[in-house]
Motif scaffolding. Sequence first.
Motif, PDB file in Angstrom:
ATOM      1  N   MET A   1       0.847  -1.200   0.000  1.00  0.00           N
ATOM      2  CA  MET A   1       0.000   0.000   0.000  1.00  0.00           C
ATOM      3  C   MET A   1       0.883   1.251   0.000  1.00  0.00           C
ATOM      4  SD  MET A   1      -2.932   1.119   2.768  1.00  0.00           S
ATOM      5  CE  MET A   1      -3.937  -0.326   2.429  1.00  0.00           C
ATOM      6  N   ALA A   2       0.598   2.171  -0.922  1.00  0.00           N
ATOM      7  CA  ALA A   2       1.396   3.396  -1.024  1.00  0.00           C
ATOM      8  C   ALA A   2       1.153   4.282   0.182  1.00  0.00           C
ATOM      9  CB  ALA A   2       1.035   4.138  -2.304  1.00  0.00           C
ATOM     10  N   PRO A   3       2.194   5.002   0.624  1.00  0.00           N
ATOM     11  CA  PRO A   3       2.008   5.917   1.764  1.00  0.00           C
ATOM     12  C   PRO A   3       0.980   6.995   1.453  1.00  0.00           C
ATOM     13  CG  PRO A   3       4.336   5.592   1.276  1.00  0.00           C
ATOM     14  CD  PRO A   3       3.575   4.994   0.138  1.00  0.00           C
ATOM     15  N   LEU A   4       0.277   7.405   2.486  1.00  0.00           N
ATOM     16  CA  LEU A   4      -0.650   8.526   2.362  1.00  0.00           C
ATOM     17  C   LEU A   4       0.124   9.825   2.157  1.00  0.00           C
ATOM     18  CD1 LEU A   4      -3.631   9.559   2.745  1.00  0.00           C
ATOM     19  CD2 LEU A   4      -3.058   9.819   5.166  1.00  0.00           C
ATOM     20  N   LEU A   5       1.215   9.939   2.873  1.00  0.00           N
ATOM     21  CA  LEU A   5       1.991  11.187   2.894  1.00  0.00           C
ATOM     22  C   LEU A   5       3.452  10.865   3.180  1.00  0.00           C
ATOM     23  CD1 LEU A   5       0.991  14.392   4.837  1.00  0.00           C
ATOM     24  CD2 LEU A   5       3.198  13.341   5.264  1.00  0.00           C
ATOM     25  N   GLN A   6       4.351  11.524   2.489  1.00  0.00           N
ATOM     26  CA  GLN A   6       5.781  11.403   2.752  1.00  0.00           C
ATOM     27  C   GLN A   6       6.411  12.790   2.805  1.00  0.00           C
ATOM     28  OE1 GLN A   6       6.883   8.656  -0.505  1.00  0.00           O
ATOM     29  NE2 GLN A   6       7.721   7.323   1.081  1.00  0.00           N
ATOM     30  N   ALA A   7       7.128  13.076   3.876  1.00  0.00           N
ATOM     31  CA  ALA A   7       7.857  14.338   4.012  1.00  0.00           C
ATOM     32  C   ALA A   7       9.323  14.012   4.280  1.00  0.00           C
ATOM     33  CB  ALA A   7       7.292  15.173   5.153  1.00  0.00           C
ATOM     34  N   ARG A   8      10.213  14.721   3.605  1.00  0.00           N
ATOM     35  CA  ARG A   8      11.648  14.534   3.783  1.00  0.00           C
ATOM     36  C   ARG A   8      12.302  15.890   4.022  1.00  0.00           C
ATOM     37  NH1 ARG A   8      10.076  10.280   4.399  1.00  0.00           N
ATOM     38  NH2 ARG A   8      10.449   8.327   3.278  1.00  0.00           N
ATOM     39  N   SER A   9      12.803  16.090   5.240  1.00  0.00           N
ATOM     40  CA  SER A   9      13.484  17.343   5.609  1.00  0.00           C
ATOM     41  C   SER A   9      12.619  18.563   5.269  1.00  0.00           C
ATOM     42  CB  SER A   9      14.844  17.442   4.919  1.00  0.00           C
ATOM     43  OG  SER A   9      15.660  16.341   5.244  1.00  0.00           O
ATOM     44  N   LEU A  10      11.337  18.449   5.521  1.00  0.00           N
ATOM     45  CA  LEU A  10      10.378  19.495   5.148  1.00  0.00           C
ATOM     46  C   LEU A  10      10.483  20.680   6.104  1.00  0.00           C
ATOM     47  CD1 LEU A  10       7.979  20.172   3.233  1.00  0.00           C
ATOM     48  CD2 LEU A  10       6.477  19.165   4.967  1.00  0.00           C
ATOM     49  N   THR A  11      10.712  21.858   5.532  1.00  0.00           N
ATOM     50  CA  THR A  11      10.868  23.083   6.323  1.00  0.00           C
ATOM     51  C   THR A  11      10.089  24.211   5.678  1.00  0.00           C
ATOM     52  OG1 THR A  11      13.089  22.456   7.075  1.00  0.00           O
ATOM     53  CG2 THR A  11      12.544  24.787   7.172  1.00  0.00           C
ATOM     54  N   LYS A  12       9.432  25.016   6.513  1.00  0.00           N
ATOM     55  CA  LYS A  12       8.756  26.212   6.025  1.00  0.00           C
ATOM     56  C   LYS A  12       9.150  27.385   6.897  1.00  0.00           C
ATOM     57  CE  LYS A  12       6.161  28.996   3.775  1.00  0.00           C
ATOM     58  NZ  LYS A  12       6.585  29.423   2.427  1.00  0.00           N
ATOM     59  N   LEU A  13       9.710  28.408   6.277  1.00  0.00           N
ATOM     60  CA  LEU A  13      10.109  29.626   6.971  1.00  0.00           C
ATOM     61  C   LEU A  13       9.204  30.778   6.554  1.00  0.00           C
ATOM     62  CD1 LEU A  13      13.991  29.422   6.456  1.00  0.00           C
ATOM     63  CD2 LEU A  13      12.665  28.590   8.397  1.00  0.00           C
ATOM     64  N   TYR A  14       8.839  31.604   7.534  1.00  0.00           N
ATOM     65  CA  TYR A  14       8.153  32.867   7.265  1.00  0.00           C
ATOM     66  C   TYR A  14       9.163  33.966   7.573  1.00  0.00           C
ATOM     67  CZ  TYR A  14       3.970  29.927   7.694  1.00  0.00           C
ATOM     68  OH  TYR A  14       3.020  28.938   7.549  1.00  0.00           O
TER      69      TYR A  14
END
Length: 308
Positions: free
Chosen positions: A1-14
Motif C-alpha cells: 500500500m502506497a504511503p498517504l503522505l511522505q515528508a523529507r526534511s520538510l521546512t517552512k520559513l516565514y
Amino acid sequence: MAPLLQARSLTKLYGTVIGLNDVTLELEPGVIGLLGPNGAGKSTFLKLITGQLRPTEGELTVLGERPFGNPRLFARLGLCPEQDAFYDPWSAFDFVTSLARLSGLGAGARAAAERALDRLGAREFMHREIGEYSKGMRQRTKIAQAIAHDPEFLILDEPLTGTDPICRREIMDLVIELGRRGKSILVASHVLHEVQAMTDQFVLVHGGRILASGRVQEIRSLMNQFPHRITIRCDDPRGLARAVLDALPLDGLEIEPARGELVVSTRDPAAFYAGLPDLVQRAGCRVHELLSADDKLDAVFHYLLARH
C-alpha cells in the motif's frame, strides 16, 4: 500500500520565523490525529499538505503527488480549514454546491451538496443565508463542503472548535464512520481527549517539530525514562504495599491510606500486571479499582514536552 503522505526534511520559513522545522515523516492510510498546542506548527503543516504553501526546503508528496500548484491533486483532497471564509449572502447549499463544482463534480454537484449537508444535520438551515448562522452551523457547513466530492484524503483543522456537545459528538461519529469505510483522515486539534475518541494513531507536534508518531501505546512503551504510574484502590493499601515491595519491579511506591490507594511506579508494567493478582490473593486484600493515566494521550504528550 502506497504511503498517504511522505515528508523529507520538510521546512517552512516565514522570513526568519520557523513554521515547520526539518520534518521527516511517513504516514500510512487511516485516521490520524495531528496534535499539539496552539502555535505548534499544525496549520503550517496542513497548508503545505493542501498546496496552499510552497516548502522552503525539503520534499513533500501527498497521495504520491507534490501538492503545491497541482490542481489534479486538489480534487482528491477535502479540506475543512480552521478559519471561516464564507460569502455571507449565500446559503450553505449554494456554498457547498459551488465548491463541489470546483472539485470537479459538474452536474452532480447539487445532489452531492444536499447529501453532504443532510449528513451533517444541516438540512433545516441549508437554504438560509450564512450570515445568520451560529458557529456550530458554520462548522457543519465547512465540513459538508469538505466531504461533498467524496475525497480520498480528508483534512480537518480544529473541526470541533465552537461546537456544542451534540455537534461535537456528531462530527466525531462522522470521522469514525468514514474511517471504517476506508477513508484517510487527518484531524488537527489541541483537544487531546476528543481526538483520542476518534483514533489511536497520532502525530505529536511542538515548536515546528515532530515529537513522535504512531499509536499511543507504542509511543509510551518507548519512553522508558518515565516510569508508568499505576493507582490501585483497595481495602488495605499498606498490606498490599508490603506484598509487592520486593516481589515486583518497582521504581517507587506511595501509600495514600485516607483514600485507600497504593500508587506504584514501574518501568516494566507488563511484569507488574502479570504478578499482581497472585500477590493480591496472598495479601488477602480486596482491590476495588486499578487504573493508570499514563497510557492516555495527554500523559504521553506531557512526557514528550518534558523530555524536549
